[in-house]
Design a protein around this motif. Structure first.
Motif, PDB file in Angstrom:
ATOM      1  N   LYS A 223      -1.023   2.138  21.395  1.00 19.70           N
ATOM      2  CA  LYS A 223      -0.540   2.124  22.776  1.00 19.70           C
ATOM      3  C   LYS A 223      -0.944   3.414  23.481  1.00 19.70           C
ATOM      4  O   LYS A 223      -1.224   4.433  22.844  1.00 19.70           O
ATOM      5  CB  LYS A 223       0.987   2.034  22.807  1.00 19.70           C
ATOM      6  CG  LYS A 223       1.541   0.796  22.123  1.00 19.70           C
ATOM      7  CD  LYS A 223       1.531  -0.400  23.048  1.00 19.70           C
ATOM      8  CE  LYS A 223       2.199  -1.613  22.444  1.00 19.70           C
ATOM      9  NZ  LYS A 223       1.268  -2.536  21.822  1.00 19.70           N
ATOM     10  N   PHE A 224      -0.933   3.324  24.807  1.00 13.59           N
ATOM     11  CA  PHE A 224      -1.257   4.476  25.649  1.00 13.59           C
ATOM     12  C   PHE A 224       0.030   4.919  26.350  1.00 13.59           C
ATOM     13  O   PHE A 224       0.590   4.187  27.166  1.00 13.59           O
ATOM     14  CB  PHE A 224      -2.337   4.059  26.659  1.00 13.59           C
ATOM     15  CG  PHE A 224      -2.706   5.132  27.644  1.00 13.59           C
ATOM     16  CD1 PHE A 224      -2.718   6.470  27.280  1.00 13.59           C
ATOM     17  CD2 PHE A 224      -3.077   4.798  28.941  1.00 13.59           C
ATOM     18  CE1 PHE A 224      -3.074   7.460  28.192  1.00 13.59           C
ATOM     19  CE2 PHE A 224      -3.433   5.777  29.861  1.00 13.59           C
ATOM     20  CZ  PHE A 224      -3.422   7.110  29.487  1.00 13.59           C
ATOM     21  N   ILE A 225       0.493   6.110  25.982  1.00 15.65           N
ATOM     22  CA  ILE A 225       1.789   6.600  26.461  1.00 15.65           C
ATOM     23  C   ILE A 225       1.588   7.916  27.214  1.00 15.65           C
ATOM     24  O   ILE A 225       0.940   8.832  26.692  1.00 15.65           O
ATOM     25  CB  ILE A 225       2.758   6.863  25.268  1.00 15.65           C
ATOM     26  CG1 ILE A 225       2.800   5.663  24.304  1.00 15.65           C
ATOM     27  CG2 ILE A 225       4.148   7.252  25.770  1.00 15.65           C
ATOM     28  CD1 ILE A 225       3.395   4.402  24.866  1.00 15.65           C
ATOM     29  N   THR A 226       2.152   8.010  28.407  1.00 17.29           N
ATOM     30  CA  THR A 226       1.993   9.247  29.167  1.00 17.29           C
ATOM     31  C   THR A 226       3.345   9.919  29.416  1.00 17.29           C
ATOM     32  O   THR A 226       4.374   9.247  29.508  1.00 17.29           O
ATOM     33  CB  THR A 226       1.276   8.999  30.517  1.00 17.29           C
ATOM     34  OG1 THR A 226       2.093   8.155  31.341  1.00 17.29           O
ATOM     35  CG2 THR A 226      -0.059   8.326  30.318  1.00 17.29           C
ATOM     36  N   PHE A 227       3.280  11.249  29.518  1.00 19.57           N
ATOM     37  CA  PHE A 227       4.475  12.048  29.810  1.00 19.57           C
ATOM     38  C   PHE A 227       4.281  12.746  31.148  1.00 19.57           C
ATOM     39  O   PHE A 227       3.210  13.324  31.402  1.00 19.57           O
ATOM     40  CB  PHE A 227       4.716  13.094  28.695  1.00 19.57           C
ATOM     41  CG  PHE A 227       5.271  12.468  27.442  1.00 19.57           C
ATOM     42  CD1 PHE A 227       4.440  11.810  26.555  1.00 19.57           C
ATOM     43  CD2 PHE A 227       6.629  12.516  27.170  1.00 19.57           C
ATOM     44  CE1 PHE A 227       4.950  11.202  25.404  1.00 19.57           C
ATOM     45  CE2 PHE A 227       7.150  11.923  26.035  1.00 19.57           C
ATOM     46  CZ  PHE A 227       6.311  11.257  25.147  1.00 19.57           C
ATOM     47  N   GLU A 228       5.300  12.677  31.973  1.00 22.06           N
ATOM     48  CA  GLU A 228       5.204  13.225  33.325  1.00 22.06           C
ATOM     49  C   GLU A 228       6.450  14.014  33.686  1.00 22.06           C
ATOM     50  O   GLU A 228       7.508  13.841  33.059  1.00 22.06           O
ATOM     51  CB  GLU A 228       5.054  12.066  34.342  1.00 22.06           C
ATOM     52  CG  GLU A 228       3.783  11.247  34.209  1.00 22.06           C
ATOM     53  CD  GLU A 228       2.552  11.938  34.826  1.00 22.06           C
ATOM     54  OE1 GLU A 228       2.690  13.030  35.411  1.00 22.06           O
ATOM     55  OE2 GLU A 228       1.455  11.366  34.703  1.00 22.06           O
ATOM     56  N   GLY A 229       6.311  14.845  34.717  1.00 21.62           N
ATOM     57  CA  GLY A 229       7.456  15.599  35.224  1.00 21.62           C
ATOM     58  C   GLY A 229       6.983  16.832  35.963  1.00 21.62           C
ATOM     59  O   GLY A 229       5.790  17.161  35.923  1.00 21.62           O
ATOM     60  N   ILE A 230       7.921  17.522  36.601  1.00 19.61           N
ATOM     61  CA  ILE A 230       7.537  18.748  37.308  1.00 19.61           C
ATOM     62  C   ILE A 230       7.240  19.848  36.275  1.00 19.61           C
ATOM     63  O   ILE A 230       7.520  19.675  35.074  1.00 19.61           O
ATOM     64  CB  ILE A 230       8.637  19.205  38.305  1.00 19.61           C
ATOM     65  CG1 ILE A 230       9.930  19.587  37.575  1.00 19.61           C
ATOM     66  CG2 ILE A 230       8.891  18.142  39.365  1.00 19.61           C
ATOM     67  CD1 ILE A 230      10.910  20.336  38.454  1.00 19.61           C
TER      68      ILE A 230
ATOM     69  N   GLU B 191      15.711  24.282  37.423  1.00 22.86           N
ATOM     70  CA  GLU B 191      15.734  24.237  35.957  1.00 22.86           C
ATOM     71  C   GLU B 191      14.309  24.380  35.403  1.00 22.86           C
ATOM     72  O   GLU B 191      14.079  25.107  34.438  1.00 22.86           O
ATOM     73  CB  GLU B 191      16.377  22.911  35.488  1.00 22.86           C
ATOM     74  CG  GLU B 191      16.505  22.746  33.983  1.00 22.86           C
ATOM     75  CD  GLU B 191      17.396  23.792  33.316  1.00 22.86           C
ATOM     76  OE1 GLU B 191      18.296  24.324  33.996  1.00 22.86           O
ATOM     77  OE2 GLU B 191      17.174  24.072  32.120  1.00 22.86           O
ATOM     78  N   GLY B 192      13.358  23.704  36.038  1.00 26.29           N
ATOM     79  CA  GLY B 192      11.957  23.793  35.610  1.00 26.29           C
ATOM     80  C   GLY B 192      11.463  25.232  35.688  1.00 26.29           C
ATOM     81  O   GLY B 192      10.793  25.723  34.776  1.00 26.29           O
TER      82      GLY B 192
ATOM     83  N   GLN C 225       7.656  21.687  44.259  1.00 20.53           N
ATOM     84  CA  GLN C 225       8.205  21.005  43.075  1.00 20.53           C
ATOM     85  C   GLN C 225       9.238  19.951  43.503  1.00 20.53           C
ATOM     86  O   GLN C 225       9.331  18.883  42.900  1.00 20.53           O
ATOM     87  CB  GLN C 225       8.865  22.022  42.132  1.00 20.53           C
ATOM     88  CG  GLN C 225       7.919  23.080  41.585  1.00 20.53           C
ATOM     89  CD  GLN C 225       6.917  22.561  40.580  1.00 20.53           C
ATOM     90  OE1 GLN C 225       7.196  21.642  39.825  1.00 20.53           O
ATOM     91  NE2 GLN C 225       5.733  23.142  40.569  1.00 20.53           N
ATOM     92  N   GLN C 226       9.998  20.254  44.541  1.00 27.85           N
ATOM     93  CA  GLN C 226      11.007  19.298  45.027  1.00 27.85           C
ATOM     94  C   GLN C 226      10.339  18.027  45.556  1.00 27.85           C
ATOM     95  O   GLN C 226      10.752  16.911  45.245  1.00 27.85           O
ATOM     96  CB  GLN C 226      11.860  19.966  46.114  1.00 27.85           C
ATOM     97  CG  GLN C 226      13.012  19.100  46.632  1.00 27.85           C
ATOM     98  CD  GLN C 226      13.952  18.629  45.520  1.00 27.85           C
ATOM     99  OE1 GLN C 226      14.258  19.362  44.591  1.00 27.85           O
ATOM    100  NE2 GLN C 226      14.380  17.377  45.588  1.00 27.85           N
ATOM    101  N   LYS C 227       9.260  18.212  46.321  1.00 26.54           N
ATOM    102  CA  LYS C 227       8.547  17.045  46.879  1.00 26.54           C
ATOM    103  C   LYS C 227       7.904  16.235  45.744  1.00 26.54           C
ATOM    104  O   LYS C 227       7.873  15.005  45.772  1.00 26.54           O
ATOM    105  CB  LYS C 227       7.471  17.516  47.860  1.00 26.54           C
ATOM    106  CG  LYS C 227       8.059  18.005  49.183  1.00 26.54           C
ATOM    107  CD  LYS C 227       6.972  18.198  50.208  1.00 26.54           C
ATOM    108  CE  LYS C 227       6.730  19.667  50.465  1.00 26.54           C
ATOM    109  NZ  LYS C 227       5.643  19.980  51.358  1.00 26.54           N
ATOM    110  N   VAL C 228       7.397  16.953  44.746  1.00 27.09           N
ATOM    111  CA  VAL C 228       6.767  16.283  43.597  1.00 27.09           C
ATOM    112  C   VAL C 228       7.814  15.439  42.865  1.00 27.09           C
ATOM    113  O   VAL C 228       7.582  14.268  42.535  1.00 27.09           O
ATOM    114  CB  VAL C 228       6.145  17.339  42.650  1.00 27.09           C
ATOM    115  CG1 VAL C 228       5.713  16.712  41.339  1.00 27.09           C
ATOM    116  CG2 VAL C 228       4.971  18.031  43.321  1.00 27.09           C
TER     117      VAL C 228
END
Ligand code: ADP
Ligand code: TYD
Length: 211
Positions: A7-14, A144-145, A164-167
Motif C-alpha cells: 500500500k501507499f501511505i502518506t503522512f501529513e501535517g504542519i 505546538e508545532g 502554519q494556521q492557514k496550512v
C-alpha cells in the motif's frame, strides 16, 4: 494480521507536528509483519529531488515566488514518483512518505493562496495520477508545532505562525472532502497512542481491501 498487497501511505501535517516520528515507527511495524516497506521524505527522496529541496528550503532564496515554489515542489514529486514510488509498489513494497501531494494543496494552496483546484491538476500530472491508499494527518496547533521544532527555521518555517494556521485549516478542509482517505489524528496525544491508532486504521483498511 496478514499484509499481502503493498500500500501507499502518506503522512501529513504542519511543521513539527510529529509525523516523521510516526512514519518511522509505522515503517518498522510493517517490516515486523514481514512486508517490505520504504520511507521517503518530500520534497526529496531522490538525488534530483534532494537538489530541488535545497533550493526550496534555503533561507537565502527569499526571492522565490509562490508559483516557483509550487512548480519545484511538484517537480520533486514527479521525479520521486517515477523513480522510486511506482517501481517500489510494483515490486510489492509498501511505500510510506513523509509528505506528498496534500502538502502542496495545504502550503501552496491554503498557505500561499494559489488556486487549490489548479494545484490538484498540477499534482495529478506530477504524481502520474497516483493517489495514496491512506493519509494520516497529524493535527496540532501552530504553537505546538513550533514548540516541538528544533534547529534553525528553514525558508518556509520562517514565514511564521500565520502561514502554519492557514496550512492547518486547508488540511482540515481536505480531510472533510475526503474522509475515507484522510484520517485526522490528534497530534497532542502521546507518540504511542497515535501509533496504536495508525496501526488499527491500517488493520481495518487491509481487512476491507482483502474482502
Ligand atoms: P515533523 O516530522 O512533523 O516535523 P517530528 O516527528 O520530527 O515532526 O517531531 C518533532 C519533535 O516533536 C521531535 O522532537 C519529536 O520527538 C517530538 N514529538 C513527536 N511526536 C510527539 C508527541 N506525540 N508528543 C510530544 N512530542 C512529540
Ligand atoms: P521539512 O524539513 O521536511 O519539514 P517537516 O519536518 O515539517 O516535514 O521541510 C519541508 C517543508 O516544505 C515544510 O515546511 C513543508 C514544505 N512543503 C510545501 O510547502 N509543499 C510541499 O508540497 C511539500 C512536500 C512540502
Amino acid at each position: 494480521m496478514k499484509i499481502t498487497t503493498a500500500k501507499f501511505i502518506t503522512f501529513e501535517g504542519i511543521d513539527g507536528c510529529g509525523k516523521s516520528t510516526q512514519a518511522k515507527l509505522f515503517r518498522e511495524w510493517i517490516i515486523s509483519k514481514g512486508s517490505k516497506a520504504i520511507l521517503v521524505r518530500e520534497p526529496g527522496g531522490t538525488k534530483v529531488s534532494e537538489s530541488i529541496r535545497d533550493i526550496l528550503l534555503n533561507r537565502k532564496n527569499l526571492e522565490l515566488v509562490e508559483r516557483t515554489e509550487a512548480l519545484l515542489m511538484t517537480a520533486s514529486r514527479a521525479q520521486l514518483t517515477k523513480e522510486v514510488i511506482l517501481p517500489s509498489l510494483e515490486q510489492g513494497s509498501w511505500v510510506i512518505t513523509d509528505r506528498y501531494a496534500d502538502s502542496t494543496l495545504a502550503y501552496q494552496g491554503g498557505g500561499r493562496g494559489l488556486s487549490v483546484e489548479w494545484l490538484k491538476q498540477l499534482n495529478d500530472f506530477a504524481t502520474y495520477s497516483l493517489k495514496p491508499d491512506l493519509t494520516f494527518f497529524v493535527d496540532v496547533s501552530p504553537e505546538e508545532g513550533q514548540k516541538r521544532r528544533s534547529g534553525v527555521d528553514d525558508r518556509i518555517e520562517s514565514a511564521g505562525l500565520a502561514l502554519q494556521q492557514k496550512v492547518r485549516e486547508q488540511y482540515l478542509i481536505l480531510a472533510k472532502e475526503d474522509p475515507k482517505r484522510i484520517i485526522v489524528l490528534d497530534g497532542t496525544a502521546s507518540v504511542e497512542v497515535i501509533q496504536a491508532k495508525i496501526q488499527r486504521e491500517i488493520e481495518i483498511f487491509t481487512a476491507k481491501s482483502a474482502e
